[in-house]
Design an enzyme around this catalytic site. Sequence first.
Site, short mmCIF file in Angstrom:
data_model
loop_
_atom_site.label_atom_id
_atom_site.label_comp_id
_atom_site.label_asym_id
_atom_site.label_seq_id
_atom_site.Cartn_x
_atom_site.Cartn_y
_atom_site.Cartn_z
N THR A 182 -15.60 4.14 -40.10
CA THR A 182 -15.15 2.78 -40.41
C THR A 182 -15.95 1.75 -39.60
OG1 THR A 182 -13.29 1.26 -40.09
CG2 THR A 182 -13.31 3.19 -38.69
N ASP A 183 -16.00 0.53 -40.12
CA ASP A 183 -16.68 -0.54 -39.38
C ASP A 183 -15.93 -0.91 -38.09
OD1 ASP A 183 -14.49 -1.86 -40.52
OD2 ASP A 183 -15.67 -3.48 -41.43
N GLU A 184 -14.65 -0.51 -38.00
CA GLU A 184 -13.86 -0.90 -36.82
C GLU A 184 -14.39 -0.30 -35.53
OE1 GLU A 184 -9.66 -1.08 -37.08
OE2 GLU A 184 -9.69 -1.61 -39.19
N TYR A 244 -6.60 3.24 -32.88
CA TYR A 244 -7.16 3.82 -34.12
C TYR A 244 -8.68 3.80 -34.07
CZ TYR A 244 -9.14 3.64 -38.83
OH TYR A 244 -9.94 3.84 -39.94
N ALA A 291 -7.37 11.33 -41.76
CA ALA A 291 -7.17 10.57 -40.52
C ALA A 291 -5.84 9.84 -40.59
CB ALA A 291 -8.29 9.54 -40.33
N PRO A 329 4.21 -11.50 -44.63
CA PRO A 329 3.96 -11.70 -43.20
C PRO A 329 2.48 -11.77 -42.85
CG PRO A 329 4.51 -9.40 -43.63
CD PRO A 329 4.53 -10.09 -44.94
N LYS A 354 -11.52 6.89 -34.05
CA LYS A 354 -12.59 7.05 -35.04
C LYS A 354 -13.96 7.07 -34.36
CE LYS A 354 -12.23 7.22 -38.97
NZ LYS A 354 -12.04 8.39 -39.88
N LEU A 410 -2.76 -4.56 -45.90
CA LEU A 410 -2.59 -5.97 -46.29
C LEU A 410 -2.42 -6.20 -47.79
CD1 LEU A 410 -2.69 -9.01 -45.27
CD2 LEU A 410 -5.07 -8.97 -46.01
N PHE A 460 -5.31 7.40 -49.86
CA PHE A 460 -5.84 6.33 -50.72
C PHE A 460 -7.30 6.59 -51.13
CE2 PHE A 460 -8.02 2.02 -49.99
CZ PHE A 460 -8.09 1.71 -51.35
P1 NAD Z 1 -4.79 7.08 -45.81
O1 NAD Z 1 -3.94 6.90 -44.61
O2 NAD Z 1 -4.40 6.45 -47.10
O3 NAD Z 1 -4.93 8.65 -46.09
C1 NAD Z 1 -5.16 9.59 -45.08
C2 NAD Z 1 -4.91 10.99 -45.64
O4 NAD Z 1 -5.20 11.95 -44.61
C3 NAD Z 1 -3.46 11.25 -46.07
O5 NAD Z 1 -3.45 11.95 -47.31
C4 NAD Z 1 -2.90 12.11 -44.95
O6 NAD Z 1 -1.87 12.98 -45.40
C5 NAD Z 1 -4.13 12.87 -44.51
N1 NAD Z 1 -4.06 13.35 -43.12
C6 NAD Z 1 -3.74 12.62 -42.01
N2 NAD Z 1 -3.79 13.41 -40.93
C7 NAD Z 1 -4.15 14.65 -41.36
C8 NAD Z 1 -4.38 15.88 -40.69
N3 NAD Z 1 -4.21 16.03 -39.37
N4 NAD Z 1 -4.76 16.94 -41.43
C9 NAD Z 1 -4.91 16.83 -42.78
N5 NAD Z 1 -4.70 15.69 -43.45
C10 NAD Z 1 -4.34 14.62 -42.74
O7 NAD Z 1 -6.25 6.65 -45.36
P2 NAD Z 1 -7.42 5.99 -46.22
O8 NAD Z 1 -7.27 4.54 -46.19
O9 NAD Z 1 -7.54 6.72 -47.50
O10 NAD Z 1 -8.67 6.35 -45.28
C11 NAD Z 1 -9.40 7.56 -45.47
C12 NAD Z 1 -10.51 7.62 -44.44
O11 NAD Z 1 -11.37 6.50 -44.60
C13 NAD Z 1 -10.03 7.58 -43.00
O12 NAD Z 1 -10.82 8.46 -42.25
C14 NAD Z 1 -10.26 6.14 -42.57
O13 NAD Z 1 -10.49 6.05 -41.20
C15 NAD Z 1 -11.49 5.79 -43.37
N6 NAD Z 1 -11.66 4.36 -43.73
C16 NAD Z 1 -10.65 3.66 -44.31
C17 NAD Z 1 -10.87 2.34 -44.70
C18 NAD Z 1 -9.79 1.53 -45.38
O14 NAD Z 1 -9.98 0.34 -45.61
N7 NAD Z 1 -8.65 2.09 -45.76
C19 NAD Z 1 -12.10 1.75 -44.48
C20 NAD Z 1 -13.11 2.49 -43.88
C21 NAD Z 1 -12.89 3.80 -43.52
O1 TDX Z 2 1.32 -7.44 -42.80
C1 TDX Z 2 0.14 -7.67 -42.49
N1 TDX Z 2 -0.24 -8.94 -42.19
C2 TDX Z 2 -1.52 -9.27 -41.82
O2 TDX Z 2 -1.83 -10.44 -41.57
C3 TDX Z 2 -0.86 -6.62 -42.40
C4 TDX Z 2 -0.48 -5.19 -42.70
C5 TDX Z 2 -2.13 -6.95 -42.02
N2 TDX Z 2 -2.45 -8.24 -41.72
C6 TDX Z 2 -3.84 -8.55 -41.32
C7 TDX Z 2 -4.40 -7.71 -40.20
C8 TDX Z 2 -5.87 -7.63 -40.53
O3 TDX Z 2 -6.55 -8.75 -40.01
O4 TDX Z 2 -4.67 -8.27 -42.45
C9 TDX Z 2 -5.91 -7.68 -42.05
C10 TDX Z 2 -6.05 -6.33 -42.70
O5 TDX Z 2 -5.08 -5.47 -42.11
P1 TDX Z 2 -4.94 -3.93 -42.51
O6 TDX Z 2 -4.74 -3.84 -43.99
O7 TDX Z 2 -3.93 -3.32 -41.62
O8 TDX Z 2 -6.41 -3.39 -42.24
P2 TDX Z 2 -7.33 -3.38 -40.91
O9 TDX Z 2 -6.51 -3.47 -39.68
O10 TDX Z 2 -8.41 -4.40 -41.11
O11 TDX Z 2 -7.94 -1.90 -41.03
C11 TDX Z 2 -8.37 -1.37 -42.31
O12 TDX Z 2 -9.75 -1.44 -42.46
C12 TDX Z 2 -10.55 -0.54 -41.77
C13 TDX Z 2 -7.87 0.05 -42.52
O13 TDX Z 2 -6.47 0.11 -42.32
C14 TDX Z 2 -8.59 1.02 -41.65
O14 TDX Z 2 -8.17 2.35 -41.94
C15 TDX Z 2 -10.05 0.89 -41.88
O15 TDX Z 2 -10.77 1.71 -41.00
#
Ligand code: NAD
Ligand code: TDX
Length: 335
Positions: free
Chosen positions: A126-128, A151, A84, A206, A155, A191, A12
Site C-alpha cells: 500500500t502507499d501508506e 496498520y 491482511a 461521519p 505493511k 470511507l 474486497f
Molecule cells: P479486506 O480487509 O477487504 O480483505 C482482507 C482479506 O484477508 C479478508 O478476506 C480476510 O478474511 C483475509 N485475512 C485477513 N487476515 C488473514 C489471515 N491471517 N489469513 C488469511 N486470510 C486473512 O482488505 P482489502 O481492502 O481487500 O485489501 C487487500 C490487500 O490490499 C491488503 O493487503 C491491503 O493492505 C492492500 N491494499 C488495500 C488498499 C485499499 O484501498 N483497500 C489499497 C492498497 C493496498
Molecule cells: O468514517 C470515516 N470518516 C472519514 O473521514 C472513515 C472510515 C474514514 N474517513 C477518512 C479517513 C481517511 O482520510 O477517509 C479517508 C479514507 O479512510 P479509509 O477508507 O479508512 O482508508 P485509509 O485510511 O485511507 O486506508 C485505505 O487505503 C490504503 C485502506 O483502508 C488501506 O487498507 C489501504 O492500504
Amino acid sequence: MKNILVTGGAGFIGSNFINYILAKRDDYNIVILDKLTYAGNLENLIASEAKKNYHFIKGDISNKELVNYLFTKFDIKYVINFAAESHVDRSILGSEVFFKSNVLGTNILLEAARKFSVKKFLQVSTDEVYGSLDSDGIFTEDTPLHPNSPYAASKASADMMALAFHHTYGIPVVITRCSNNYGPYQFPEKLIPLMIINSLKGKKLPVYGDGMNVRDWVYVIDHNAAVETVFENGKSGEVYNVGANTEMPNIKIVKLILSELGKSEDMIEFVKDRLGHDRRYAIDSTKIENELGWSPKFNFEEAMSQTIKWFLTNKAWWERIITGEYQNYYETQYG
Ligand code: NAD
Ligand code: TDX
C-alpha cells in the site's frame, strides 16, 4: 497451468481479483486461502465458485502447517498475498492481530516460498508505507518508508521482509504499492461504502477532522489489472507503485456521494479526528507505466457513479453484512 496461492481472496480486492482473473484466464489454477475474518465474505465469490480452477480453503496464513500442506497438495509455485488486516481505525484500537496476520503471516508464506522454490511471490502492499505528504510532493518507489499507523507499520514490515527474502535467498519477490481503492464488494467500514450506505439509511456521515485529508483514488479493477501485470512481467526484487492520479479531499467525495443520491449535505457530521491521521497521499505510477505498460483505464466520475449504483442494486449484499448473515455462507457451502 500456473498453480497460484491467492491469500485473502474473500476480501474486497482479492475477490474482485479472482472474479476478474477467472473470467478471462483458464491457465491459472487458483487456490484461495482466507481466514474469513469479519472482512472475508464468500458471497463475493459466487460468480467464480463453480469454476474447476477455483479452490477455497478456510485458514490462516500464519498457520505454518496448513500453509506447507497446501503448497504440497496443490504443487503451489506462485503466491499472490492479499491477506491482511486492512483497516487503519481498527489498528489504532488494537494492533496485535495486524502484526500476526500482516507481518508473521507474510513471513510464514515467504518461508514456504523458499522451501517450495516458488517462481513468483507478489506482495500486495500500500502507499501508506510511505507515510504522509504535505500539500506538495508525491510518493515514488524511492521515497523512504515512514509508516505512521500500526496498520501501515505492519505493511511496511512485510515489505521489508519480502525484499530481504529476495536479497538473501533470491526469492522472486515483487511488490505493488497501490493507493486507496474503491468499487464493488468493499467492506462498509471504509470511507466510500460507509458513506453510501449511511446516506441510503438516512444516517449521519461521519467526516474526520476538517474533511480536507487527501486520498488518491483508484478503481479496484485498475488495481487488479496492475497486479496481473506485475505478476506476469514484474522484475524480481522490484517495487511498483499503482495509482490513477485522482487526488481528492474526503469532503469532496462525501458531497459527491450525497449529490449522486439526491441527499442533503446536512447529513454530514464533522467528528473527532483519527489519531495520527495522515494528511495526504499521492502516488507516482510512472515506473509501472513506462516499464510494464500498465495504465489506469477507468475514469473516476464514471467508476464512482457505477460503484454507487452497485451499492444501490446490491442492497441485499450489504444488508447481510449488517445482520451478520454473510458469515453463514461458508457453513452452507463447506460445513
Ligand atoms: P479486506 O480487509 O477487504 O480483505 C482482507 C482479506 O484477508 C479478508 O478476506 C480476510 O478474511 C483475509 N485475512 C485477513 N487476515 C488473514 C489471515 N491471517 N489469513 C488469511 N486470510 C486473512 O482488505 P482489502 O481492502 O481487500 O485489501 C487487500 C490487500 O490490499 C491488503 O493487503 C491491503 O493492505 C492492500 N491494499 C488495500 C488498499 C485499499 O484501498 N483497500 C489499497 C492498497 C493496498
Ligand atoms: O468514517 C470515516 N470518516 C472519514 O473521514 C472513515 C472510515 C474514514 N474517513 C477518512 C479517513 C481517511 O482520510 O477517509 C479517508 C479514507 O479512510 P479509509 O477508507 O479508512 O482508508 P485509509 O485510511 O485511507 O486506508 C485505505 O487505503 C490504503 C485502506 O483502508 C488501506 O487498507 C489501504 O492500504
